[in-house]
Design an enzyme around this catalytic site. Structure first.
Site, PDB file in Angstrom:
ATOM      1  N   GLU A  54      69.602  31.685  15.962  1.00 33.39           N
ATOM      2  CA  GLU A  54      68.958  32.121  17.301  1.00 33.39           C
ATOM      3  C   GLU A  54      67.813  32.778  16.976  1.00 33.39           C
ATOM      4  O   GLU A  54      66.620  32.719  17.630  1.00 33.39           O
ATOM      5  CB  GLU A  54      69.512  33.014  17.989  1.00 33.39           C
ATOM      6  CG  GLU A  54      69.353  33.191  19.469  1.00 33.39           C
ATOM      7  CD  GLU A  54      68.266  34.226  19.587  1.00 33.39           C
ATOM      8  OE1 GLU A  54      67.598  34.303  20.642  1.00 33.39           O
ATOM      9  OE2 GLU A  54      68.067  35.226  18.709  1.00 33.39           O
ATOM     10  N   ASP A  55      67.802  33.674  15.578  1.00 33.15           N
ATOM     11  CA  ASP A  55      66.339  34.283  15.266  1.00 33.15           C
ATOM     12  C   ASP A  55      66.079  33.996  13.816  1.00 33.15           C
ATOM     13  O   ASP A  55      67.169  34.014  12.866  1.00 33.15           O
ATOM     14  CB  ASP A  55      66.652  35.697  15.807  1.00 33.15           C
ATOM     15  CG  ASP A  55      64.850  36.331  15.613  1.00 33.15           C
ATOM     16  OD1 ASP A  55      64.102  35.386  15.612  1.00 33.15           O
ATOM     17  OD2 ASP A  55      64.947  37.544  16.088  1.00 33.15           O
ATOM     18  N   HIS A 114      72.200  38.857  17.220  1.00 35.62           N
ATOM     19  CA  HIS A 114      71.321  38.024  18.069  1.00 35.62           C
ATOM     20  C   HIS A 114      69.950  38.296  17.619  1.00 35.62           C
ATOM     21  O   HIS A 114      69.610  37.643  16.495  1.00 35.62           O
ATOM     22  CB  HIS A 114      71.283  38.851  19.572  1.00 35.62           C
ATOM     23  CG  HIS A 114      70.707  38.177  20.672  1.00 35.62           C
ATOM     24  ND1 HIS A 114      70.982  38.539  21.915  1.00 35.62           N
ATOM     25  CD2 HIS A 114      69.959  37.052  20.740  1.00 35.62           C
ATOM     26  CE1 HIS A 114      70.078  38.032  22.953  1.00 35.62           C
ATOM     27  NE2 HIS A 114      69.723  36.806  22.205  1.00 35.62           N
ATOM     28  N   ILE A 116      66.396  39.653  15.220  1.00 35.05           N
ATOM     29  CA  ILE A 116      66.409  40.332  14.124  1.00 35.05           C
ATOM     30  C   ILE A 116      65.080  40.705  13.574  1.00 35.05           C
ATOM     31  O   ILE A 116      64.197  40.090  14.350  1.00 35.05           O
ATOM     32  CB  ILE A 116      67.180  39.552  12.913  1.00 35.05           C
ATOM     33  CG1 ILE A 116      66.491  38.418  12.788  1.00 35.05           C
ATOM     34  CG2 ILE A 116      68.651  39.424  13.064  1.00 35.05           C
ATOM     35  CD1 ILE A 116      66.977  37.390  11.267  1.00 35.05           C
ATOM     36  N   HIS A 134      76.253  42.096  19.581  1.00 35.94           N
ATOM     37  CA  HIS A 134      77.012  42.448  20.888  1.00 35.94           C
ATOM     38  C   HIS A 134      78.450  42.421  20.701  1.00 35.94           C
ATOM     39  O   HIS A 134      79.141  41.252  20.943  1.00 35.94           O
ATOM     40  CB  HIS A 134      76.388  41.217  21.881  1.00 35.94           C
ATOM     41  CG  HIS A 134      75.003  40.915  22.146  1.00 35.94           C
ATOM     42  ND1 HIS A 134      74.398  42.003  22.867  1.00 35.94           N
ATOM     43  CD2 HIS A 134      74.121  40.188  21.853  1.00 35.94           C
ATOM     44  CE1 HIS A 134      73.180  41.798  23.080  1.00 35.94           C
ATOM     45  NE2 HIS A 134      72.790  40.578  22.289  1.00 35.94           N
ATOM     46  N   ASN A 168      67.949  42.074  23.706  1.00 35.93           N
ATOM     47  CA  ASN A 168      67.793  40.826  23.346  1.00 35.93           C
ATOM     48  C   ASN A 168      67.149  40.619  22.017  1.00 35.93           C
ATOM     49  O   ASN A 168      67.639  39.998  20.962  1.00 35.93           O
ATOM     50  CB  ASN A 168      66.999  39.882  24.325  1.00 35.93           C
ATOM     51  CG  ASN A 168      66.757  38.376  24.246  1.00 35.93           C
ATOM     52  OD1 ASN A 168      66.344  38.081  23.029  1.00 35.93           O
ATOM     53  ND2 ASN A 168      67.493  37.676  24.972  1.00 35.93           N
ATOM     54  N   ASP A 169      66.027  41.267  21.678  1.00 37.59           N
ATOM     55  CA  ASP A 169      65.230  41.074  20.357  1.00 37.59           C
ATOM     56  C   ASP A 169      64.823  42.605  20.299  1.00 37.59           C
ATOM     57  O   ASP A 169      64.566  43.519  20.979  1.00 37.59           O
ATOM     58  CB  ASP A 169      64.054  40.136  20.782  1.00 37.59           C
ATOM     59  CG  ASP A 169      63.667  39.794  19.345  1.00 37.59           C
ATOM     60  OD1 ASP A 169      64.142  39.965  18.287  1.00 37.59           O
ATOM     61  OD2 ASP A 169      62.330  38.916  19.341  1.00 37.59           O
ATOM     62  N   ASN A 224      62.388  38.682  26.856  1.00 36.10           N
ATOM     63  CA  ASN A 224      62.986  38.125  25.574  1.00 36.10           C
ATOM     64  C   ASN A 224      62.190  38.536  24.169  1.00 36.10           C
ATOM     65  O   ASN A 224      62.424  39.450  23.815  1.00 36.10           O
ATOM     66  CB  ASN A 224      63.029  36.477  25.753  1.00 36.10           C
ATOM     67  CG  ASN A 224      64.133  36.005  25.770  1.00 36.10           C
ATOM     68  OD1 ASN A 224      65.191  36.001  24.928  1.00 36.10           O
ATOM     69  ND2 ASN A 224      64.501  35.145  26.903  1.00 36.10           N
ATOM     70  N   ASP A 269      61.184  31.723  24.021  1.00 35.64           N
ATOM     71  CA  ASP A 269      61.964  32.757  23.582  1.00 35.64           C
ATOM     72  C   ASP A 269      61.438  33.719  22.501  1.00 35.64           C
ATOM     73  O   ASP A 269      60.480  34.515  22.810  1.00 35.64           O
ATOM     74  CB  ASP A 269      63.449  31.876  23.057  1.00 35.64           C
ATOM     75  CG  ASP A 269      64.592  32.728  23.093  1.00 35.64           C
ATOM     76  OD1 ASP A 269      64.381  33.976  22.821  1.00 35.64           O
ATOM     77  OD2 ASP A 269      65.604  32.137  23.297  1.00 35.64           O
ATOM     78  N   ASN A 270      61.868  33.450  21.409  1.00 37.20           N
ATOM     79  CA  ASN A 270      61.501  34.393  20.227  1.00 37.20           C
ATOM     80  C   ASN A 270      59.984  34.171  19.730  1.00 37.20           C
ATOM     81  O   ASN A 270      59.430  33.206  19.802  1.00 37.20           O
ATOM     82  CB  ASN A 270      62.434  34.372  18.906  1.00 37.20           C
ATOM     83  CG  ASN A 270      63.943  34.942  19.464  1.00 37.20           C
ATOM     84  OD1 ASN A 270      63.823  35.977  19.940  1.00 37.20           O
ATOM     85  ND2 ASN A 270      64.729  34.120  19.114  1.00 37.20           N
TER      86      ASN A 270
END
Length: 356
Positions: A54-55, A114, A116, A134, A168-169, A224, A269-270
């Site tokens: 995800e990241d 999630h 980083i 989470h 989230n981030d 986000n 998103d990221n």
């Protein structure tokens, strides 16, 4: 007016309101967007990444950190195992990932990583990894110290706070300080759905340090990704449902002031920032409705967008990569190192491509 007439008018008004919100939501999620494939040369899947990355973030020496195995409400999860942090040496011709050992009094069984961020202490060169976690659906931030010689993360502390309720981030700005985004205002699942359905701009950015915790910017619709400029003067925040990257200037009191917004035409998103050029690299969802449905027979696509000269009067926004879901599903991050581009996804695979 009779009761029946009043009730009928109320039902008609409610139906009209719901219809209007459905149309608006489909518009904001880019539900009708068709994606034209735009591939890069020599792309290959990263072996061992099966449940998302995800990241992703990369150190100056080419060592990448990958946050994997996220279990997020409403999205698929194909493994019951705890999440993991992997490293990938981009100078390794075999591109072999290595799982980091976590040492110390840390609950590895409920690890659900999630966003980083890494921070290198200029005083002694120590590298700290900040991880949004989470466990059991909660929201907290873990701080680790990375020891490369042992391929290990040493657990330092867990940070919980009522303002960090849906993190989230994150972007680290000190050994114990950071900015973080909340992707929802509400905690209750039903209210979170209502918040998204009504497109409420109630998400915020929170600054944390041992001395200060405060909300420093608001007005985001599903806030986000977040990252910082190379000169540490500006923050970049993705307002995903508005298809924008917001540029915020960091004030002396850590509060953020709005500078500008850049349209990106996708649900990004990221955010990763090139340390040399200052370019932004974004992992995006080209069709938000497909991503939310996550139908394996009609998978969501992936898109990578680059923003050059974002602080100038005319930033350049370019689509670098696009796939309809046949290669990778649901891209959430993209980061460049040298001639390599890494692309991660929320719950599926990860890709590395040549840019030259």
């Amino acid at each position: 007016m009779g009761k029946l007439a009043v009730l009928s008018l109320a039902v008609i008004a409610l139906a009209a309101f719901i219809g209007e919100r459905l149309v608006a939501f489909r518009h904001l999620s880019l539900s009708s967007r068709e994606l034209t494939q735009n591939y890069l040369p020599n792309c290959r899947l990263i072996k061992g990444i099966e449940y998302g990355a995800e990241d992703i973030t990369v150190l100056d020496d080419g060592l990448a950190f990958l946050s994997t195995g996220l279990k997020y409400p409403g999205l698929p999860s194909y493994s019951d195992d705890p999440g993991k942090i992997y490293t990938l040496n981009l100078f390794d011709l075999d591109l072999k990932i290595e799982g980091l050992k976590i040492k110390g009094q840390f609950d590895k069984g409920s690890f659900n990583p999630h966003g980083i961020s890494v921070y290198t202490d200029e005083k002694d060169g120590a590298v700290y990894l900040f991880v949004v976690n989470h466990p059991q659906g909660n929201s907290q931030v873990e701080i680790f110290r990375f020891v490369e010689g042992e391929n290990a993360l040493y657990y330092i502390k867990t940070i919980r706070h009522e303002l960090l309720h849906n993190v989230n981030d994150i972007v680290a700005v000190g050994t114990e300080s950071f900015y973080a985004t909340n992707d929802h205002y509400f905690i209750n699942g039903i209210l979170m759905f209502v918040e998204s359905f009504l497109s409420l701009s109630w998400c915020d950015v929170v600054y944390y340090s041992p001395q200060t915790v405060q909300s420093v910017a608001g007005g985001f619709t599903f806030g986000n990704g977040i990252n910082i400029s190379p000169d540490k003067r500006h923050l970049y925040v993705s307002d995903i449902m508005k298809h924008k990257i917001k540029v915020m200037e960091i004030q002396k009191n850590t509060v953020l002031s709005h500078v500008k917004e850049v349209d990106v035409g996708s649900l990004c998103d990221n955010i990763e920032v090139d340390r040399e050029s200052g370019d932004l690299w974004l992992g995006c969802h080209p069709n938000g409705l497909k991503f939310m449905y996550s139908d394996p027979n009609d998978p969501p696509g992936s898109e990578v967008i680059r923003i050059e000269n974002i602080l100038s009067e005319k930033p350049k926004v370019t689509q670098v990569y696009a796939d309809d879901g046949s290669v990778i599903v649901g891209s959430s991050v993209a980061t460049r190192y040298g001639r390599n581009l890494l692309i991660g996804t929320v719950y599926q695979k990860a890709l590395i491509c040549d840019l030259e």
